[in-house]
Design an enzyme around this catalytic site. Structure first.
Site, PDB file in Angstrom:
ATOM      1  N   GLY B  69       0.786  -1.235   0.000  1.00  0.00           N
ATOM      2  CA  GLY B  69       0.000   0.000   0.000  1.00  0.00           C
ATOM      3  C   GLY B  69       0.816   1.282   0.000  1.00  0.00           C
ATOM      4  O   GLY B  69       0.254   2.368   0.059  1.00  0.00           O
ATOM      5  N   GLN B  70       2.144   1.177  -0.052  1.00  0.00           N
ATOM      6  CA  GLN B  70       2.954   2.396  -0.059  1.00  0.00           C
ATOM      7  C   GLN B  70       2.557   3.246  -1.259  1.00  0.00           C
ATOM      8  O   GLN B  70       2.158   2.729  -2.287  1.00  0.00           O
ATOM      9  CB  GLN B  70       4.451   2.067  -0.166  1.00  0.00           C
ATOM     10  CG  GLN B  70       4.953   1.057   0.837  1.00  0.00           C
ATOM     11  CD  GLN B  70       4.921   1.550   2.258  1.00  0.00           C
ATOM     12  OE1 GLN B  70       5.031   2.738   2.506  1.00  0.00           O
ATOM     13  NE2 GLN B  70       4.740   0.638   3.183  1.00  0.00           N
ATOM     14  N   LYS B  71       2.739   4.531  -1.116  1.00  0.00           N
ATOM     15  CA  LYS B  71       2.383   5.480  -2.164  1.00  0.00           C
ATOM     16  C   LYS B  71       2.977   5.065  -3.509  1.00  0.00           C
ATOM     17  O   LYS B  71       2.324   5.111  -4.546  1.00  0.00           O
ATOM     18  CB  LYS B  71       2.902   6.857  -1.780  1.00  0.00           C
ATOM     19  CG  LYS B  71       1.954   7.978  -2.124  1.00  0.00           C
ATOM     20  CD  LYS B  71       2.534   9.304  -1.687  1.00  0.00           C
ATOM     21  CE  LYS B  71       1.560  10.069  -0.829  1.00  0.00           C
ATOM     22  NZ  LYS B  71       2.168  11.244  -0.214  1.00  0.00           N
ATOM     23  N   LEU B  73       3.561   2.232  -4.630  1.00  0.00           N
ATOM     24  CA  LEU B  73       3.000   1.013  -5.216  1.00  0.00           C
ATOM     25  C   LEU B  73       1.556   1.173  -5.672  1.00  0.00           C
ATOM     26  O   LEU B  73       1.043   0.332  -6.398  1.00  0.00           O
ATOM     27  CB  LEU B  73       3.065  -0.128  -4.200  1.00  0.00           C
ATOM     28  CG  LEU B  73       4.457  -0.479  -3.650  1.00  0.00           C
ATOM     29  CD1 LEU B  73       4.339  -1.574  -2.605  1.00  0.00           C
ATOM     30  CD2 LEU B  73       5.373  -0.931  -4.772  1.00  0.00           C
TER      31      LEU B  73
END
Lengths: 372, 185
Positions: B69-71, B73
């Site tokens: 969920g990192q920005k 990705l």
């Protein structure tokens, strides 16, 4: 007799048929040959003469030889010609060479692999020769001082980020979702750590030292918008949010959940946690004990070292938080903006000489611990 | 008898569900998946890329795609939308600062054509933390009331740490997908 007649008749018919068939076959053969020859001539007409390997090779060799000759002659009469003329000459040769390079590239789809390779090496060799020749013919400018144009200061991007962040916060407050009872700017000297929405916070403070002691389990903490502050957190936390720090030193006991860090600059963070995420952070040193790989994202110039904090009872807290063993993961950082095998330029491990000694937090006194 | 076995076999093969887990980073997606699968949850690194977990749940085989969920990705999420039966949106209920961000990402996701038929389960995770908003509050902040009328959705509180609420959530999701696809209920 009658039978003889019929026999003869049959024979005649057969021969006739045979002849007819032969004739037809000859005709077919003839038209086939004609067609083939037409096709051949058509093919000859339409085929690209450039696609002939022989044609390409001879043309290429010719150009190659002419370039070689020109180079040699340029080198011979190097003193006779004027500098500018030589330069022009060499430039035109360089152009010719790049044209030849393109020729090889264009021809590569029909040329045999060997010819492609040998043509390419020929061009490369010529380029080398040209480079050495120009180095010899046109001496480099002598070193001289020049006044440099002043570099423009790059506009700090994080400033914009942090303002948008604040705006978002305000929006939330208006919506009545999470309303910290004081705004970050006002009441500088009031109670520092406050419980708001069941969450402890230290926010919007400057030039202060904060100490938080807790043996309460399930404590959660947010640090936000701090400037020139030192924060000592003795005891365990379950979750820890950090954002908007400038020039701060944070020393924290074990966190059993995750630490989420956003928008920190010029600070030192000493943390022990199961998970650590670092976002939009600059020029900050991290001293970590961590059970999984720490990650960075949109982050530059950060350095990592092992955990360096102690206070009475810390060892028990570390054991209880499952963080007693050194995993060595403090230097196994994943940069989500650098998904390559080589080391990310955004982080390094801190050289031994530059690391701070283990911070003893046992007797630190600080502000803002009432109410806990 | 021959035909019947073939039909049965095909049916059994079909009882697979593709479930996509998404949400902001630090929401607890991987921890939820590991918890329902009974794995160790204390050594989970932030997900770089994605994990696939296949598990048997009731009569179904769940293929769970747990996507980071990192920005960085989030722009890759779309690569996983195809043929998704169920969507699990995980929210860090204690991270009030980023709830607007969470809302925007969720509503962006729901506009995706490939996900129009998918059942949506929203996990208001981290209910074990005192500072967390409860599912009703989360629903309000995320503007869930503006959801498309045709969407099958549900919001439930849960805690990946204690395991509370996880089974209820997956029960609802699987039976909802089941009733939609296999008419079995």
């Amino acid at each position: 007799m009658a039978s003889d007649n019929t026999e003869e008749y049959d024979k005649e018919m057969l021969e006739k048929k045979h002849a007819e068939r032969l004739e037809r076959l000859a005709l077919i053969n003839k038209s086939r040959l004609e067609e083939a020859s037409i096709r051949k001539s058509q093919a000859a007409e339409t085929s690209d003469p450039r696609e002939s390997v022989d044609v390409f090779l001879s043309a290429f060799t010719q150009r190659k030889e002419s370039v070689e000759k020109e180079l040699a002659s340029a080198l011979e009469k190097k003193n006779a010609l004027e500098q500018t003329l030589i330069k022009e000459h060499l430039d035109s040769l360089a152009l010719e060479l790049s044209a030849m390079e393109k020729l090889v590239a264009d021809a590569s789809y029909f040329l045999p692999a060997y010819d492609v390779r040998s043509s390419q090496t020929a061009v490369l060799k010529l380029k080398d020769e040209l480079a050495t020749a120009s180095a010899e013919l046109i001496p480099k400018k002598k070193f001289s001082f020049r006044s440099k144009a002043a570099k423009k200061q790059p506009i700090p991007t994080t400033a914009a980020d942090s303002t948008t962040g604040e705006i978002k916060d305000e929006k939330q407050n208006n919506g009545g979702v999470s309303s910290p009872s004081t705004s970050p700017v006002s009441k500088e000297d009031s109670m520092a750590v406050q419980e708001s929405n069941n969450r402890e916070r230290i926010q919007g403070k400057q030039n202060s030292v904060f100490v938080r002691d807790s043996d309460v389990l399930g404590a959660e903490l947010t640090l936000s918008h701090l400037k020139n502050c030192r924060v000592y957190l003795r005891g365990r936390l379950t979750t820890f949010y950090i954002h908007g720090l400038r020039n701060c030193q944070i020393f924290a006991g074990p966190v059993t959940g995750s630490v989420f860090i956003d928008d920190v600059e010029g600070s030192t963070l000493v943390l022990a946690s199961h998970q650590i995420r670092i976002h939009s952070t600059k020029a900050t040193d991290f001293y970590l004990r961590v059970r999984s790989r720490p990650i960075v994202e949109y982050t530059t110039n950060v350095r990592f070292a092992p955990y360096a904090f102690s206070y009475p009872g810390m060892q028990e807290d570390l054991v209880a938080a499952n963080l007693a063993e050194e995993t060595g993961l403090w230097e196994k950082v994943d940069d989500f903006r650098w998904l390559r095998a080589v080391q990310s330029p955004n982080w390094t491990s801190l050289p031994l000489k530059e690391r701070i000694p283990v911070e003893d937090g046992s007797s630190v006194q600080g502000l803002g611990c009432d109410g806990l | 008898m021959g035909l019947l076995t073939i039909i049965r076999k095909v049916k059994r093969k079909e009882k697979e569900m593709r479930i996509l887990m998404v949400g902001l980073d630090n929401a607890g997606k991987t921890t939820i998946v590991k918890r329902i699968n009974g794995e160790d949850t204390s050594r989970i690194s932030p997900t770089l890329g994605f994990n696939i977990k296949t598990m048997q749940f009731k009569r179904y085989r769940l293929n769970i795609w747990d996507v980071g969920g990192q920005k960085t990705l989030r722009s890759y999420w779309r690569n996983y939308y195809e043929q998704t039966d169920g969507l699990v949106w995980v929210v860090d209920s204690s991270d009030t600062r980023r709830l607007q961000d969470c809302r925007d990402e969720l509503h962006g996701l729901l506009k995706e054509e490939k996900l129009i038929g998918a059942s949506l389960l929203i996990f208001a995770n981290k209910q074990d933390l005192k500072g967390s908003l409860n599912p009703e509050e989360i629903a309000k902040v995320l503007d869930l009331h503006v959801m498309d009328k045709d969407r099958h959705w549900q919001i439930l509180g849960c805690s990946a740490v204690t395991g509370e609420g996880l089974l209820d959530g997956f029960n609802w999701l699987v039976s909802d997908i089941g009733s939609r696809i296999y008419m079995l209920g």
